[in-house]
Scaffold this motif. Structure first.
Motif, PDB file in Angstrom:
ATOM      1  N   ASN A 181     -41.797 -10.834  -2.262  1.00 30.94           N
ATOM      2  CA  ASN A 181     -42.229  -9.441  -2.176  1.00 30.94           C
ATOM      3  C   ASN A 181     -41.454  -8.650  -1.128  1.00 30.94           C
ATOM      4  N   SER A 182     -40.727  -9.333  -0.273  1.00 26.58           N
ATOM      5  CA  SER A 182     -39.953  -8.659   0.779  1.00 26.58           C
ATOM      6  C   SER A 182     -38.470  -8.980   0.608  1.00 26.58           C
ATOM      7  N   ASN A 183     -38.011  -8.843  -0.628  1.00 26.21           N
ATOM      8  CA  ASN A 183     -36.610  -9.111  -0.975  1.00 26.21           C
ATOM      9  C   ASN A 183     -36.214 -10.549  -0.685  1.00 26.21           C
ATOM     10  N   GLY A 184     -37.158 -11.466  -0.829  1.00 27.81           N
ATOM     11  CA  GLY A 184     -36.861 -12.889  -0.689  1.00 27.81           C
ATOM     12  C   GLY A 184     -36.620 -13.360   0.724  1.00 27.81           C
ATOM     13  N   THR A 185     -37.115 -12.618   1.727  1.00 26.55           N
ATOM     14  CA  THR A 185     -36.932 -13.092   3.092  1.00 26.55           C
ATOM     15  C   THR A 185     -37.624 -14.441   3.250  1.00 26.55           C
ATOM     16  N   ASN A 186     -37.038 -15.283   4.070  1.00 31.49           N
ATOM     17  CA  ASN A 186     -37.602 -16.616   4.248  1.00 31.49           C
ATOM     18  C   ASN A 186     -37.349 -17.108   5.655  1.00 31.49           C
ATOM     19  N   THR A 187     -38.039 -18.184   5.981  1.00 35.67           N
ATOM     20  CA  THR A 187     -37.916 -18.780   7.304  1.00 35.67           C
ATOM     21  C   THR A 187     -38.320 -20.241   7.232  1.00 35.67           C
ATOM     22  N   ILE A 188     -38.181 -20.923   8.333  1.00 37.08           N
ATOM     23  CA  ILE A 188     -38.612 -22.314   8.460  1.00 37.08           C
ATOM     24  C   ILE A 188     -39.826 -22.336   9.374  1.00 37.08           C
ATOM     25  N   CYS A 189     -40.865 -23.040   8.928  1.00 38.24           N
ATOM     26  CA  CYS A 189     -42.094 -23.145   9.711  1.00 38.24           C
ATOM     27  C   CYS A 189     -42.335 -24.603  10.069  1.00 38.24           C
ATOM     28  N   GLY A 190     -43.052 -24.828  11.149  1.00 43.17           N
ATOM     29  CA  GLY A 190     -43.382 -26.193  11.512  1.00 43.17           C
ATOM     30  C   GLY A 190     -44.136 -26.278  12.815  1.00 43.17           C
ATOM     31  N   SER A 191     -44.715 -27.446  13.020  1.00 46.31           N
ATOM     32  CA  SER A 191     -45.431 -27.710  14.256  1.00 46.31           C
ATOM     33  C   SER A 191     -45.655 -29.206  14.380  1.00 46.31           C
ATOM     34  N   SER A 192     -45.878 -29.636  15.601  1.00 43.56           N
ATOM     35  CA  SER A 192     -46.226 -31.033  15.867  1.00 43.56           C
ATOM     36  C   SER A 192     -47.590 -31.090  16.506  1.00 43.56           C
ATOM     37  N   TRP A 193     -48.303 -32.199  16.289  1.00 42.88           N
ATOM     38  CA  TRP A 193     -49.620 -32.395  16.889  1.00 42.88           C
ATOM     39  C   TRP A 193     -49.905 -33.878  17.008  1.00 42.88           C
ATOM     40  N   ILE A 194     -50.964 -34.187  17.714  1.00 44.66           N
ATOM     41  CA  ILE A 194     -51.348 -35.563  18.025  1.00 44.66           C
ATOM     42  C   ILE A 194     -52.695 -35.879  17.380  1.00 44.66           C
ATOM     43  N   THR A 195     -52.820 -37.101  16.863  1.00 47.13           N
ATOM     44  CA  THR A 195     -54.133 -37.627  16.476  1.00 47.13           C
ATOM     45  C   THR A 195     -54.316 -38.958  17.194  1.00 47.13           C
ATOM     46  N   THR A 196     -55.573 -39.335  17.383  1.00 46.31           N
ATOM     47  CA  THR A 196     -55.874 -40.613  18.024  1.00 46.31           C
ATOM     48  C   THR A 196     -56.806 -41.415  17.133  1.00 46.31           C
ATOM     49  N   THR A 197     -56.844 -42.708  17.343  1.00 47.28           N
ATOM     50  CA  THR A 197     -57.702 -43.580  16.533  1.00 47.28           C
ATOM     51  C   THR A 197     -59.180 -43.317  16.780  1.00 47.28           C
ATOM     52  N   ASN A 198     -59.529 -42.679  17.897  1.00 50.21           N
ATOM     53  CA  ASN A 198     -60.943 -42.379  18.159  1.00 50.21           C
ATOM     54  C   ASN A 198     -61.354 -41.001  17.612  1.00 50.21           C
ATOM     55  N   GLY A 199     -60.502 -40.382  16.752  1.00 48.48           N
ATOM     56  CA  GLY A 199     -60.872 -39.134  16.083  1.00 48.48           C
ATOM     57  C   GLY A 199     -60.293 -37.870  16.680  1.00 48.48           C
ATOM     58  N   GLY A 200     -59.549 -37.962  17.742  1.00 52.97           N
ATOM     59  CA  GLY A 200     -58.930 -36.774  18.332  1.00 52.97           C
ATOM     60  C   GLY A 200     -57.870 -36.192  17.404  1.00 52.97           C
ATOM     61  N   ASN A 201     -57.802 -34.866  17.354  1.00 46.82           N
ATOM     62  CA  ASN A 201     -56.835 -34.217  16.480  1.00 46.82           C
ATOM     63  C   ASN A 201     -56.495 -32.856  17.068  1.00 46.82           C
ATOM     64  N   THR A 202     -55.223 -32.629  17.384  1.00 47.11           N
ATOM     65  CA  THR A 202     -54.799 -31.350  17.956  1.00 47.11           C
ATOM     66  C   THR A 202     -54.036 -30.496  16.942  1.00 47.11           C
ATOM     67  N   ALA A 203     -54.292 -30.715  15.647  1.00 47.42           N
ATOM     68  CA  ALA A 203     -53.617 -29.927  14.604  1.00 47.42           C
ATOM     69  C   ALA A 203     -53.883 -28.441  14.814  1.00 47.42           C
ATOM     70  N   PRO A 204     -52.892 -27.597  14.533  1.00 47.07           N
ATOM     71  CA  PRO A 204     -53.044 -26.154  14.785  1.00 47.07           C
ATOM     72  C   PRO A 204     -54.012 -25.487  13.800  1.00 47.07           C
ATOM     73  N   MET A 205     -55.214 -25.169  14.284  1.00 42.05           N
ATOM     74  CA  MET A 205     -56.208 -24.484  13.463  1.00 42.05           C
ATOM     75  C   MET A 205     -56.164 -22.973  13.680  1.00 42.05           C
ATOM     76  N   SER A 206     -55.238 -22.504  14.510  1.00 44.49           N
ATOM     77  CA  SER A 206     -54.995 -21.069  14.662  1.00 44.49           C
ATOM     78  C   SER A 206     -53.526 -20.831  14.295  1.00 44.49           C
ATOM     79  N   TYR A 207     -53.169 -19.567  14.085  1.00 44.30           N
ATOM     80  CA  TYR A 207     -51.842 -19.262  13.561  1.00 44.30           C
ATOM     81  C   TYR A 207     -50.709 -19.744  14.454  1.00 44.30           C
ATOM     82  N   ILE A 208     -49.681 -20.282  13.781  1.00 45.19           N
ATOM     83  CA  ILE A 208     -48.432 -20.699  14.406  1.00 45.19           C
ATOM     84  C   ILE A 208     -47.344 -19.759  13.884  1.00 45.19           C
ATOM     85  N   LEU A 209     -46.580 -19.163  14.774  1.00 40.63           N
ATOM     86  CA  LEU A 209     -45.493 -18.280  14.386  1.00 40.63           C
ATOM     87  C   LEU A 209     -44.306 -19.114  13.920  1.00 40.63           C
TER      88      LEU A 209
END
Length: 179
Positions: free
Chosen positions: A73-101
């Protein structure tokens, strides 16, 4: 008689002004009916890859998700997105639940994403957003618009341990617009 002349002149102005062409009225803030008049192309998400590695303690895992985000919709503009996060065996998870630019590649606007749900590392919901100038559908000064899409993602892993999972491509339907 003087009062009648004044009223007559005022009525003449009112009649003449109603015959003049009017500027189109667009209620862009509420986006009234725009989606009924315009067909928006889906966001194109491609080369989605999730890499997972165990940290030396084998109780903590590092995850990196990356993908290409294209908005036709914007003349095919594109970008690369990504993020890293940690999980632990005891259930911890720092995945990004808010917007990542995402990487900034456009002159105006930006691409963002976030997790909305996480069922497992290979099954989750994502929300995509793209803000850009769209003077074709929104007259200035209201031409900055944000298109949103929610999508469910299921990745396929190369091995049983899930160290490398991918989704070659998907379309994400635009389901909300804001400006």
């Amino acid at each position: 008689m003087h009062l009648l002349q004044v009223v007559s002149i005022l009525l003449g102005f009112i009649m003449a002004s109603s015959a003049l062409p009017k500027a189109p009225v667009a209620n862009v803030a509420q986006n009234t009916g725009l989606s009924d008049r315009v067909i928006f192309a889906d966001f194109q998400i491609s080369n989605m890859i999730l890499l997972t590695s165990a940290l030396p303690d084998n109780l903590t895992f590092n995850h990196t998700l990356s993908f290409n985000f294209t908005d036709p919709n914007s003349n095919g503009t594109n970008t690369i997105c990504g993020s890293s996060w940690i999980t632990t065996t005891n259930g911890g998870n720092t995945a990004p639940m808010s917007y990542i630019l995402c990487d900034r590649t456009a002159d105006k606007g930006f691409f963002e994403w976030q997790f909305t749900t996480i069922t497992s590392l290979t099954s989750f919901g994502l929300r995509f957003a793209h803000e850009f100038s769209d003077p074709v559908h929104y007259p200035p000064p209201y031409d900055m618009v944000v298109y949103f899409s929610d999508a469910n993602v299921t990745l396929t892993c190369d091995d049983e341990t899930g160290t490398s999972c991918e989704l070659p491509s998907m379309n994400a339907t635009i389901n909300r617009i804001s400006n």
